[in-house]
Design a protein around this motif. Structure first.
Motif, PDB file in Angstrom:
ATOM      1  N   THR A 132      17.806 -64.440 -36.194  1.00 14.45           N
ATOM      2  CA  THR A 132      17.021 -65.468 -36.991  1.00 14.45           C
ATOM      3  C   THR A 132      16.568 -65.943 -35.992  1.00 14.45           C
ATOM      4  O   THR A 132      16.374 -66.641 -34.573  1.00 14.45           O
ATOM      5  CB  THR A 132      17.878 -65.949 -37.772  1.00 14.45           C
ATOM      6  N   PRO A 133      15.385 -66.568 -37.017  1.00  9.74           N
ATOM      7  CA  PRO A 133      14.521 -67.625 -36.820  1.00  9.74           C
ATOM      8  C   PRO A 133      15.070 -69.042 -35.443  1.00  9.74           C
ATOM      9  O   PRO A 133      16.060 -69.192 -36.639  1.00  9.74           O
ATOM     10  CB  PRO A 133      13.849 -67.347 -37.496  1.00  9.74           C
ATOM     11  N   HIS A 134      14.108 -69.562 -34.300  1.00 13.65           N
ATOM     12  CA  HIS A 134      15.135 -70.932 -34.330  1.00 13.65           C
ATOM     13  C   HIS A 134      14.691 -71.804 -35.982  1.00 13.65           C
ATOM     14  O   HIS A 134      13.839 -71.690 -36.426  1.00 13.65           O
ATOM     15  CB  HIS A 134      14.378 -71.601 -33.383  1.00 13.65           C
ATOM     16  N   PRO A 135      15.829 -73.023 -36.091  1.00  9.29           N
ATOM     17  CA  PRO A 135      15.822 -73.170 -37.049  1.00  9.29           C
ATOM     18  C   PRO A 135      14.523 -74.317 -36.696  1.00  9.29           C
ATOM     19  O   PRO A 135      13.476 -74.651 -38.058  1.00  9.29           O
ATOM     20  CB  PRO A 135      16.754 -74.593 -37.118  1.00  9.29           C
ATOM     21  N   ILE A 136      13.701 -74.289 -36.014  1.00  4.74           N
ATOM     22  CA  ILE A 136      12.327 -75.306 -35.894  1.00  4.74           C
ATOM     23  C   ILE A 136      11.138 -74.396 -36.419  1.00  4.74           C
ATOM     24  O   ILE A 136      10.205 -74.718 -37.672  1.00  4.74           O
ATOM     25  CB  ILE A 136      11.642 -76.270 -34.634  1.00  4.74           C
ATOM     26  N   ALA A 137      11.345 -73.139 -35.951  1.00  4.98           N
ATOM     27  CA  ALA A 137      10.693 -72.425 -37.111  1.00  4.98           C
ATOM     28  C   ALA A 137      10.655 -71.772 -38.183  1.00  4.98           C
ATOM     29  O   ALA A 137       9.717 -71.839 -38.909  1.00  4.98           O
ATOM     30  CB  ALA A 137      10.792 -71.429 -35.392  1.00  4.98           C
ATOM     31  N   LYS A 138      11.907 -72.286 -38.594  1.00  7.82           N
ATOM     32  CA  LYS A 138      11.849 -71.636 -39.805  1.00  7.82           C
ATOM     33  C   LYS A 138      11.704 -72.973 -40.891  1.00  7.82           C
ATOM     34  O   LYS A 138      11.354 -72.414 -41.349  1.00  7.82           O
ATOM     35  CB  LYS A 138      13.561 -71.434 -39.874  1.00  7.82           C
ATOM     36  N   ARG A 139      11.688 -74.024 -40.572  1.00 10.39           N
ATOM     37  CA  ARG A 139      11.174 -75.344 -41.002  1.00 10.39           C
ATOM     38  C   ARG A 139       9.607 -74.548 -41.107  1.00 10.39           C
ATOM     39  O   ARG A 139       9.462 -75.154 -42.146  1.00 10.39           O
ATOM     40  CB  ARG A 139      12.589 -76.087 -40.687  1.00 10.39           C
ATOM     41  N   LEU A 140       8.962 -74.422 -40.103  1.00 10.34           N
ATOM     42  CA  LEU A 140       7.546 -74.733 -39.727  1.00 10.34           C
ATOM     43  C   LEU A 140       6.962 -74.032 -40.663  1.00 10.34           C
ATOM     44  O   LEU A 140       6.318 -74.113 -41.962  1.00 10.34           O
ATOM     45  CB  LEU A 140       7.215 -74.840 -38.484  1.00 10.34           C
ATOM     46  N   GLN A 141       8.062 -72.507 -41.009  1.00 11.19           N
ATOM     47  CA  GLN A 141       8.012 -71.550 -42.044  1.00 11.19           C
ATOM     48  C   GLN A 141       7.945 -71.570 -43.342  1.00 11.19           C
ATOM     49  O   GLN A 141       6.805 -71.421 -44.105  1.00 11.19           O
ATOM     50  CB  GLN A 141       8.735 -69.751 -42.276  1.00 11.19           C
ATOM     51  N   VAL A 142       9.058 -72.724 -43.960  1.00  9.64           N
ATOM     52  CA  VAL A 142       8.897 -72.666 -45.289  1.00  9.64           C
ATOM     53  C   VAL A 142       8.127 -73.505 -45.582  1.00  9.64           C
ATOM     54  O   VAL A 142       8.081 -74.077 -46.938  1.00  9.64           O
ATOM     55  CB  VAL A 142      10.433 -73.678 -45.462  1.00  9.64           C
ATOM     56  N   TRP A 143       7.569 -74.353 -44.683  1.00  7.18           N
ATOM     57  CA  TRP A 143       6.436 -75.195 -44.898  1.00  7.18           C
ATOM     58  C   TRP A 143       4.935 -75.372 -45.426  1.00  7.18           C
ATOM     59  O   TRP A 143       4.729 -75.630 -46.433  1.00  7.18           O
ATOM     60  CB  TRP A 143       6.195 -76.461 -43.916  1.00  7.18           C
ATOM     61  N   VAL A 144       4.693 -73.350 -44.431  1.00  3.18           N
ATOM     62  CA  VAL A 144       3.022 -73.272 -44.703  1.00  3.18           C
ATOM     63  C   VAL A 144       3.837 -72.120 -46.004  1.00  3.18           C
ATOM     64  O   VAL A 144       2.343 -72.477 -46.613  1.00  3.18           O
ATOM     65  CB  VAL A 144       2.964 -72.279 -43.729  1.00  3.18           C
ATOM     66  N   LYS A 145       4.755 -71.751 -45.968  1.00  2.00           N
ATOM     67  CA  LYS A 145       4.794 -70.882 -47.336  1.00  2.00           C
ATOM     68  C   LYS A 145       4.930 -71.828 -49.037  1.00  2.00           C
ATOM     69  O   LYS A 145       3.728 -72.193 -49.936  1.00  2.00           O
ATOM     70  CB  LYS A 145       6.148 -70.284 -47.137  1.00  2.00           C
ATOM     71  N   ALA A 146       5.081 -72.911 -48.706  1.00  2.00           N
ATOM     72  CA  ALA A 146       5.773 -74.111 -49.722  1.00  2.00           C
ATOM     73  C   ALA A 146       4.125 -75.073 -50.482  1.00  2.00           C
ATOM     74  O   ALA A 146       3.519 -74.889 -50.720  1.00  2.00           O
ATOM     75  CB  ALA A 146       6.274 -74.914 -49.618  1.00  2.00           C
TER      76      ALA A 146
END
Length: 260
Positions: A132-146
């Motif tokens: 799975t992506p690193h937690p920081i990368a995952k949070r960044l992905q969620v922010w961009v999508k949102a």
């Protein structure tokens, strides 16, 4: 694996974003925004958009079919507009749409390319599955999508404000008389190709129409407004085929020029 071309594309967006932030900061703090940073921003835009256009359209061909297809491409339109702004007297608000696009491209490039080289991936979600992506990368992905749709709406409204700015600028001799003509044609293309632009135009039109037709207003206001809408409708009424977004580069999602 990212290619050299991909890194150059990303570098263009980094240059655009950093230069734009420097220009905006100087402008809002009344320190005198240097035209150098305005031009540097659009230099970055020219680099990134040129790469995307070459990748999506290929080498320019000396035939009408190629150029018709090119003129309907949104990235070509933003490339030509960035060239126009690069050669023009700075109009601060003109940088904002490009800066917003670049912000999302920079964040996505950072997440998908840079972070993967420095941050270890997380454990697989399932036994034997991919990491799975690193937690920081995952949070960044969620922010961009949102925040993506909200940002694109902001771009659409900003582009309408730019038209008002350059029209007033032409009247007060702050920019050339050619600027609102060129920009109006660009915005006409955006209307046919972007749902966000159509929604923003419909909203603004509705608010103005409601104000003009308010009880007690002079009837001449309604007449002038209706004639204005008729003229604009005739000018913008040519049937264009909306372009289907095509992936190119490391775009965050369909819709943001500069990396479709």
């Amino acid at each position: 694996m990212a290619t050299t071309q991909h890194y150059v594309w990303a570098a263009g967006h980094f240059i655009l974003l950093i230069s734009a932030l420097k220009y905006f900061f100087s402008y809002v703090t009344l320190k005198g925004a240097s035209p150098f940073w305005f031009k540097a921003s659009f230099t970055g835009a020219l680099v990134s958009y040129a790469i995307v256009c070459q990748k999506s359209l290929g080498t320019p061909q000396p035939n009408i079919a190629y150029w018709k297809r090119a003129m309907m491409d949104e990235n070509i339109q933003y490339l030509l507009l960035s060239l126009f702004w690069w050669t023009s007297k700075p109009v601060t608000i003109a940088l904002l749409p490009y800066a917003i696009f670049s912000l999302f491209h920079v964040l996505t490039f950072t997440r998908t390319t840079l972070m993967t080289q420095f941050l270890p991936p997380g454990p697989p979600a399932t036994a034997g599955g991919p990491p799975t992506p690193h937690p920081i990368a995952k949070r960044l992905q969620v922010w961009v999508k949102a925040n993506y749709d909200t940002a694109m709406k902001a771009v659409a409204y900003t582009e309408l404000l730019i038209l008002i700015r350059v029209v007033l600028g032409a009247i007060t001799f702050q920019n050339s008389l050619l600027t609102p003509i060129i920009y109006a044609h660009f915005l006409r293309q955006r209307y046919y190709q972007s749902a966000f632009t159509r929604d923003s135009v419909a909203f603004v039109n509705g608010r103005i129409d409601g104000y003009v037709r308010k009880e007690g207003n002079p009837p001449m206001m309604v007449v002038v407004w209706d004639r204005f809408r008729m003229v604009v409708g005739r000018w913008a009424g040519s049937v264009l085929v909306p372009q289907q977004p095509a992936a190119a580069g490391a775009a965050p999602a369909a819709g943001a020029p500069g990396g479709r």
